[in-house]
Design a protein around this motif. Structure first.
Motif, mmCIF file in Angstrom:
data_model
loop_
_atom_site.group_PDB
_atom_site.id
_atom_site.type_symbol
_atom_site.label_atom_id
_atom_site.label_comp_id
_atom_site.label_asym_id
_atom_site.label_seq_id
_atom_site.Cartn_x
_atom_site.Cartn_y
_atom_site.Cartn_z
ATOM 1 N N ARG A 57 0.832 -1.204 0.000
ATOM 2 C CA ARG A 57 0.000 0.000 0.000
ATOM 3 C C ARG A 57 0.861 1.246 0.000
ATOM 4 N N GLU A 61 0.956 4.136 -2.854
ATOM 5 C CA GLU A 61 0.676 5.532 -2.521
ATOM 6 C C GLU A 61 1.814 6.444 -2.972
ATOM 7 N N HIS A 65 1.333 9.389 -5.625
ATOM 8 C CA HIS A 65 1.674 10.748 -5.189
ATOM 9 C C HIS A 65 2.680 11.377 -6.154
ATOM 10 N N HIS A 93 -6.941 1.253 -1.781
ATOM 11 C CA HIS A 93 -7.456 1.501 -0.438
ATOM 12 C C HIS A 93 -7.804 2.974 -0.293
ATOM 13 N N GLU A 95 -6.471 5.459 1.124
ATOM 14 C CA GLU A 95 -5.400 6.427 0.902
ATOM 15 C C GLU A 95 -5.059 6.594 -0.581
ATOM 16 N N HIS A 96 -5.535 5.681 -1.419
ATOM 17 C CA HIS A 96 -5.279 5.753 -2.866
ATOM 18 C C HIS A 96 -6.456 6.358 -3.635
ATOM 19 N N GLU A 98 -8.293 9.111 -3.554
ATOM 20 C CA GLU A 98 -8.235 10.487 -4.054
ATOM 21 C C GLU A 98 -7.384 10.580 -5.323
#
Length: 106
Positions: A57, A61, A65, A93, A95-96, A98
């Motif tokens: 993960r 990310e 990013h 997940h 955090e991904h 967006e």
């Protein structure tokens, strides 16, 4: 960006060691403004191809990013983002989300 440093960065991005790859992804924000258009396209294409194969993960990310950093500087236009469609839904997940929503319309 000087060729010597650019090639070293690409080597890190392709390292067999996930922690080295993740750290390289995190460094994109430090020099994104130094990348030529061609360098940014190559980095973006490479990151887009690596994202579906991220092993964790955290790595995913960092890659997403980095693409966002390129986008924020207007250097993502010529990048082929189609490999992002290969990221398994089970790997995306909270955090991904967006990042994925940001790239989806394109």
């Amino acid at each position: 960006m000087e060729t010597k440093y650019y090639v070293e960065f690409l080597r890190d991005l392709l390292s067999p060691d996930e922690s080295v790859r993740t750290e390289a992804s995190d460094r994109v924000q430090d020099f994104v403004n130094l990348l030529s258009g061609t360098q940014a396209r190559v980095v973006g294409d490479l990151i887009a191809m690596l994202a579906p194969r991220a092993e964790s993960r955290v790595a995913l990310e960092a890659l997403l990013h980095a693409l966002s950093d390129l986008d924020g500087c207007g250097k993502l236009e010529d990048v082929d983002r189609s490999p992002l469609r290969e990221i398994p839904e089970s790997a995306i997940h909270v955090e991904h989300r967006e990042y994925m929503d940001e790239f989806a319309p394109r």
